[in-house]
Design an enzyme around this catalytic site. Structure first.
Site, PDB file in Angstrom:
ATOM      1  N   ASP A 104       0.812  -1.227   0.000  1.00 53.71           N
ATOM      2  CA  ASP A 104       0.000   0.000   0.000  1.00 53.71           C
ATOM      3  C   ASP A 104       0.843   1.273   0.000  1.00 53.71           C
ATOM      4  O   ASP A 104       0.410   2.315   0.511  1.00 53.71           O
ATOM      5  CB  ASP A 104      -0.960   0.022   1.209  1.00 53.71           C
ATOM      6  CG  ASP A 104      -1.897  -1.166   1.194  1.00 53.71           C
ATOM      7  OD1 ASP A 104      -2.235  -1.632   0.102  1.00 53.71           O
ATOM      8  OD2 ASP A 104      -2.291  -1.613   2.288  1.00 53.71           O
TER       9      ASP A 104
ATOM     10  N   LYS B  75       1.903   2.128  -5.031  1.00 57.79           N
ATOM     11  CA  LYS B  75       2.449   1.575  -6.279  1.00 57.79           C
ATOM     12  C   LYS B  75       1.518   1.846  -7.456  1.00 57.79           C
ATOM     13  O   LYS B  75       1.965   2.187  -8.543  1.00 57.79           O
ATOM     14  CB  LYS B  75       2.648   0.053  -6.143  1.00 57.79           C
ATOM     15  CG  LYS B  75       3.596  -0.359  -5.047  1.00 57.79           C
ATOM     16  CD  LYS B  75       3.654  -1.861  -4.884  1.00 57.79           C
ATOM     17  CE  LYS B  75       2.394  -2.468  -4.337  1.00 57.79           C
ATOM     18  NZ  LYS B  75       2.069  -2.097  -2.938  1.00 57.79           N
TER      19      LYS B  75
ATOM     20  N   GLY C  20      -4.489  -4.343  -3.821  1.00 54.06           N
ATOM     21  CA  GLY C  20      -5.456  -3.301  -4.153  1.00 54.06           C
ATOM     22  C   GLY C  20      -4.661  -2.075  -4.553  1.00 54.06           C
ATOM     23  O   GLY C  20      -4.015  -1.465  -3.711  1.00 54.06           O
ATOM     24  N   HIS C  21      -4.642  -1.768  -5.829  1.00 55.21           N
ATOM     25  CA  HIS C  21      -3.822  -0.666  -6.341  1.00 55.21           C
ATOM     26  C   HIS C  21      -4.745   0.467  -6.796  1.00 55.21           C
ATOM     27  O   HIS C  21      -5.516   0.295  -7.739  1.00 55.21           O
ATOM     28  CB  HIS C  21      -2.930  -1.150  -7.493  1.00 55.21           C
ATOM     29  CG  HIS C  21      -1.955  -2.211  -7.059  1.00 55.21           C
ATOM     30  ND1 HIS C  21      -1.188  -2.929  -7.932  1.00 55.21           N
ATOM     31  CD2 HIS C  21      -1.620  -2.663  -5.831  1.00 55.21           C
ATOM     32  CE1 HIS C  21      -0.420  -3.780  -7.257  1.00 55.21           C
ATOM     33  NE2 HIS C  21      -0.683  -3.647  -5.980  1.00 55.21           N
TER      34      HIS C  21
ATOM     35  N   GLN D 262       1.995  -6.178  -3.143  1.00 55.82           N
ATOM     36  CA  GLN D 262       2.447  -6.254  -1.752  1.00 55.82           C
ATOM     37  C   GLN D 262       3.714  -5.412  -1.568  1.00 55.82           C
ATOM     38  O   GLN D 262       3.884  -4.427  -2.253  1.00 55.82           O
ATOM     39  CB  GLN D 262       2.661  -7.714  -1.321  1.00 55.82           C
ATOM     40  CG  GLN D 262       1.381  -8.531  -1.170  1.00 55.82           C
ATOM     41  CD  GLN D 262       0.744  -8.967  -2.469  1.00 55.82           C
ATOM     42  OE1 GLN D 262       1.360  -9.602  -3.307  1.00 55.82           O
ATOM     43  NE2 GLN D 262      -0.509  -8.631  -2.668  1.00 55.82           N
TER      44      GLN D 262
ATOM     45  N   THR E 159       3.136 -12.566   2.936  1.00 53.31           N
ATOM     46  CA  THR E 159       2.269 -13.204   1.967  1.00 53.31           C
ATOM     47  C   THR E 159       3.001 -14.442   1.437  1.00 53.31           C
ATOM     48  O   THR E 159       4.082 -14.777   1.929  1.00 53.31           O
ATOM     49  CB  THR E 159       1.852 -12.213   0.851  1.00 53.31           C
ATOM     50  OG1 THR E 159       0.817 -12.828   0.077  1.00 53.31           O
ATOM     51  CG2 THR E 159       3.016 -11.808  -0.036  1.00 53.31           C
TER      52      THR E 159
ATOM     53  N   SER F 161       5.420  12.196  -4.447  1.00 51.99           N
ATOM     54  CA  SER F 161       3.990  12.334  -4.678  1.00 51.99           C
ATOM     55  C   SER F 161       3.371  13.195  -3.584  1.00 51.99           C
ATOM     56  O   SER F 161       3.636  12.988  -2.397  1.00 51.99           O
ATOM     57  CB  SER F 161       3.371  10.934  -4.706  1.00 51.99           C
ATOM     58  OG  SER F 161       1.979  11.010  -4.706  1.00 51.99           O
TER      59      SER F 161
HETATM   60  P1  GDP Z   1      -0.710   0.280  -3.547  1.00 47.04           P
HETATM   61  O1  GDP Z   1      -1.303  -1.001  -3.071  1.00 47.04           O
HETATM   62  O2  GDP Z   1       0.751   0.380  -3.280  1.00 47.04           O
HETATM   63  O3  GDP Z   1      -1.049   0.579  -4.981  1.00 47.04           O
HETATM   64  O4  GDP Z   1      -1.396   1.434  -2.681  1.00 47.04           O
HETATM   65  P2  GDP Z   1      -2.956   1.576  -2.328  1.00 47.04           P
HETATM   66  O5  GDP Z   1      -3.669   2.056  -3.524  1.00 47.04           O
HETATM   67  O6  GDP Z   1      -3.458   0.357  -1.642  1.00 47.04           O
HETATM   68  O7  GDP Z   1      -2.878   2.693  -1.206  1.00 47.04           O
HETATM   69  C1  GDP Z   1      -2.327   3.935  -1.430  1.00 47.04           C
HETATM   70  C2  GDP Z   1      -3.391   5.005  -1.150  1.00 47.04           C
HETATM   71  O8  GDP Z   1      -2.769   6.264  -1.074  1.00 47.04           O
HETATM   72  C3  GDP Z   1      -4.421   5.126  -2.252  1.00 47.04           C
HETATM   73  O9  GDP Z   1      -5.653   5.475  -1.672  1.00 47.04           O
HETATM   74  C4  GDP Z   1      -3.891   6.263  -3.116  1.00 47.04           C
HETATM   75  O10 GDP Z   1      -4.920   6.957  -3.819  1.00 47.04           O
HETATM   76  C5  GDP Z   1      -3.282   7.148  -2.070  1.00 47.04           C
HETATM   77  N1  GDP Z   1      -2.120   7.956  -2.486  1.00 47.04           N
HETATM   78  C6  GDP Z   1      -1.085   7.617  -3.300  1.00 47.04           C
HETATM   79  N2  GDP Z   1      -0.155   8.609  -3.335  1.00 47.04           N
HETATM   80  C7  GDP Z   1      -0.630   9.589  -2.523  1.00 47.04           C
HETATM   81  C8  GDP Z   1      -0.127  10.864  -2.110  1.00 47.04           C
HETATM   82  O11 GDP Z   1       0.956  11.298  -2.483  1.00 47.04           O
HETATM   83  N3  GDP Z   1      -0.885  11.587  -1.240  1.00 47.04           N
HETATM   84  C9  GDP Z   1      -2.095  11.142  -0.779  1.00 47.04           C
HETATM   85  N4  GDP Z   1      -2.768  11.911   0.068  1.00 47.04           N
HETATM   86  N5  GDP Z   1      -2.590   9.942  -1.131  1.00 47.04           N
HETATM   87  C10 GDP Z   1      -1.876   9.180  -1.990  1.00 47.04           C
HETATM   88  P1  IMO Z   2      -0.859  -4.226  -2.214  1.00 45.42           P
HETATM   89  O1  IMO Z   2      -0.414  -4.807  -3.532  1.00 45.42           O
HETATM   90  C1  IMO Z   2      -0.995  -4.558   2.140  1.00 45.42           C
HETATM   91  C2  IMO Z   2      -0.981  -8.598   3.810  1.00 45.42           C
HETATM   92  C3  IMO Z   2      -2.245  -9.040   4.532  1.00 45.42           C
HETATM   93  C4  IMO Z   2      -1.650  -9.999   5.544  1.00 45.42           C
HETATM   94  C5  IMO Z   2      -0.522 -10.666   4.749  1.00 45.42           C
HETATM   95  C6  IMO Z   2      -0.897 -12.007   4.137  1.00 45.42           C
HETATM   96  O2  IMO Z   2      -2.154  -3.514  -2.296  1.00 45.42           O
HETATM   97  O3  IMO Z   2       0.225  -3.440  -1.588  1.00 45.42           O
HETATM   98  P2  IMO Z   2      -2.416 -12.728   2.072  1.00 45.42           P
HETATM   99  O4  IMO Z   2      -3.871 -12.522   1.816  1.00 45.42           O
HETATM  100  O5  IMO Z   2      -1.516 -12.169   1.034  1.00 45.42           O
HETATM  101  O6  IMO Z   2      -2.076 -14.156   2.382  1.00 45.42           O
HETATM  102  O7  IMO Z   2      -2.123 -11.917   3.451  1.00 45.42           O
HETATM  103  O8  IMO Z   2      -0.183  -9.769   3.720  1.00 45.42           O
HETATM  104  N1  IMO Z   2      -1.195  -8.116   2.432  1.00 45.42           N
HETATM  105  C7  IMO Z   2      -1.164  -6.821   2.077  1.00 45.42           C
HETATM  106  N2  IMO Z   2      -1.015  -5.719   2.820  1.00 45.42           N
HETATM  107  N3  IMO Z   2      -1.078  -4.465   0.796  1.00 45.42           N
HETATM  108  C8  IMO Z   2      -1.207  -5.560   0.031  1.00 45.42           C
HETATM  109  O9  IMO Z   2      -1.171  -5.528  -1.330  1.00 45.42           O
HETATM  110  C9  IMO Z   2      -1.285  -6.823   0.675  1.00 45.42           C
HETATM  111  N4  IMO Z   2      -1.415  -8.082   0.238  1.00 45.42           N
HETATM  112  C10 IMO Z   2      -1.350  -8.860   1.310  1.00 45.42           C
HETATM  113  O10 IMO Z   2      -2.884  -7.946   5.147  1.00 45.42           O
HETATM  114  O11 IMO Z   2      -1.065  -9.290   6.597  1.00 45.42           O
HETATM  115 MG    MG Z   3      -2.851  -1.663  -1.839  1.00 44.78          MG
END
Ligand code: GDP
Ligand code: IMO
Ligand code: MG
Length: 440
Positions: free
Chosen positions: A17, A20, A44-45, A232, A247, A421
């Site tokens: 999270d 990416k 979840g991207h 991840q 994971t 960012s």
């Molecule tokens: P990922 O799994 O690495 O793709 O990240 P996620 O999408 O799960 O979580 C990142 C969250 O931060 C998302 O809700 C993005 O919209 C948000 N985000 C990304 N870059 C920024 C930033 O520079 N500032 C803020 N406020 N939010 C951001």
């Molecule tokens: P992105 O790509 C954050 C965490 C879960 C749990 C552990 C194992 O959005 O960054 P799993 O279901 O993979 O067997 O769970 O890994 N986890 C993540 N945490 N971002 C993710 O993906 C994750 N994918 C798995 O919360 O702790």
């Molecule tokens: Mg994510």
């Protein structure tokens, strides 16, 4: 003069999270193909384009850019239903997501398939007495990778072979139902209904399926640019992460090689995405976790709730020993720092520069979970900039204290900062000139 790189791995530096999705989307403008190499719909991207939000789980974020092709590599575990529902959602949002030879999205014939019994086993096992609770996303990821390594998994190519699919589901259901009933008292799954449902799904998936290793190598051979999209984060990697709270895949840069069928000599550069602070979802060690009001502030400002499960993310300060370790195991050349704007209201920002374990100063990351139990982070306190950085797109226009924070991060982490960012939208991004030249 900068040496240009034709390929890049982009991955999360910590526990996922990091942002990416946003960064892959911004960079996809420069690449012909974006390939996912590990994980499944546990990811979840989030991408926000002109205020419109997309959350991608299996499909690489590159597909949001017209002309950019997406590949789901062999290292991914593919839930057919999750895949089809994601394709449907994207099409409803107006994207073509064409399949076939000249299409935009390709699925590896060698990727493993997640079936309902994987989820059944995971849900039962996570809550069973005596088991270490990981806090998984309950998507069946772990059991699907178990079957892969056990050499009893089903691959996408087998999903398309109806006779093989039927036999596989019958045998696997017999085995998994017996185990789940004996160990966890779970009600059995019906293999007949499962076969019919998955045979129908297979027909819809078939046009996307190909030998993606061949496709990627051909594209690279032609001189086109490829980005490998990690899911991840490095500290959730099955080998290098905070085991067992990880994971089940190779989320580190090495996974891009085994997870796509592209040789290591084809990897041009490694880009790790890190927040200006750190978050984690699920169980497991987190040395710099914050337990006071600062966590509430970061969670509220950063909207730190899981994109997949909606769980509140645990928040903490930047951990430099862990970031350096992550940079080492990935060979990170460039860092992308996200969420600077989230720290706009912090008066003071502690950054962890080392640890005390059993009273001794160290920078070594413990391999055992016990080591983390007594870990005490040593902090350097930096002054917060206490004004808005939201949407700033040039380094020189950032407040001086924000520039100093980033300079400190760069100096201490051993990798150069290529992008910063300052908000979730595509446009709220700055790119450093040296990085720009490398990926031009
Ligand atoms: P990922 O799994 O690495 O793709 O990240 P996620 O999408 O799960 O979580 C990142 C969250 O931060 C998302 O809700 C993005 O919209 C948000 N985000 C990304 N870059 C920024 C930033 O520079 N500032 C803020 N406020 N939010 C951001
Ligand atoms: P992105 O790509 C954050 C965490 C879960 C749990 C552990 C194992 O959005 O960054 P799993 O279901 O993979 O067997 O769970 O890994 N986890 C993540 N945490 N971002 C993710 O993906 C994750 N994918 C798995 O919360 O702790
Ligand atoms: Mg994510």
């Amino acid at each position: 003069m900068a040496i240009q790189r034709k390929t890049a791995v982009i991955l999360g530096a910590q526990w996922g999270d990091e942002g990416k999705g946003k960064i892959v989307d911004v960079l996809s403008e420069r690449f012909s193909v974006v390939a996912r190499y590990a994980g499944g719909h546990n990811a979840g991207h989030t991408v926000i384009i002109g205020g419109k939000k997309f959350v991608l789980q299996l499909i690489p974020c590159g597909v949001l850019r017209p002309g950019c092709r997406g590949v789901i590599g062999n290292g991914v575990v593919l839930d057919p239903m999750a895949f089809l529902s994601e394709v449907k959602k994207l099409r409803e949002a107006g994207l073509a997501i064409a399949s076939g030879r000249d299409g935009q999205l390709f699925v590896s014939n060698r990727a493993q398939v997640i079936l309902p019994y994987h989820r059944m086993i995971e849900l039962a096992a996570e809550n069973a007495p005596g088991r270490t609770k990981i806090g998984t996303t309950s998507r069946g990821i772990g059991p699907a990778y178990e079957d892969k390594m056990h050499r009893s998994g089903l691959r996408v190519i087998d999903l398309l072979n109806t006779a093989l699919l039927r036999t596989h589901i019958e045998n696997a259901c017999h085995e998994k139902n017996t185990i789940a009933a004996a160990l966890f008292g779970t009600a059995p799954l019906d293999p007949k209904a499962m076969y019919e449902e998955y045979a129908r799904a297979a027909e819809q998936i078939a046009p996307f399926v190909t030998d993606t290793a061949e496709l990627l190598n051909e594209v690279i051979e032609k001189g086109e640019k490829v980005m490998f999209e990690g899911a991840q984060g490095a500290l959730l990697d099955i080998d290098h992460g905070t085991y067992p709270y990880v994971t089940s895949s190779s989320s580190t840069a090495g996974g891009a090689v085994t997870g796509t069928g592209v040789g290591p000599n084809r990897i041009g550069t490694v880009i790790a995405v890190t927040k200006a602070y750190v978050t984690r979802v699920g169980e497991g060690p987190f040395p710099t976790e914050i337990h006071d009001d600062s966590a509430t502030l970061l969670r509220a400002r950063g909207q730190e709730y899981g994109a997949v499960t909606g769980r509140p993310r645990r928040c903490g300060w930047l951990d430099l020993p862990l970031l350096r370790y992550s940079n080492m195991i990935n060979g990170t050349e460039w860092l992308v720092v996200t969420k600077m704007d989230v720290m706009d209201e912090c008066a003071e920002i502690p950054v962890c520069t080392g640890y005390k374990i059993g009273g001794r100063l160290t920078e070594t990351i413990p391999a055992e979970m016990r080591g983390f139990e007594t870990i005490q982070p040593v902090y350097t306190k930096l002054k917060g900039w206490a004004c808005s950085t939201e949407g700033i797109t040039e380094f020189e226009r950032l407040p001086k204290l924000a520039q100093e924070y980033l300079n400190f991060m760069e100096r201490e982490s051993g990798a150069r900062i290529g992008m910063v960012s300052t908000g979730p939208d595509r446009e709220q991004t700055m790119t450093m000139a040296a990085f720009d030249a490398v990926l031009a």
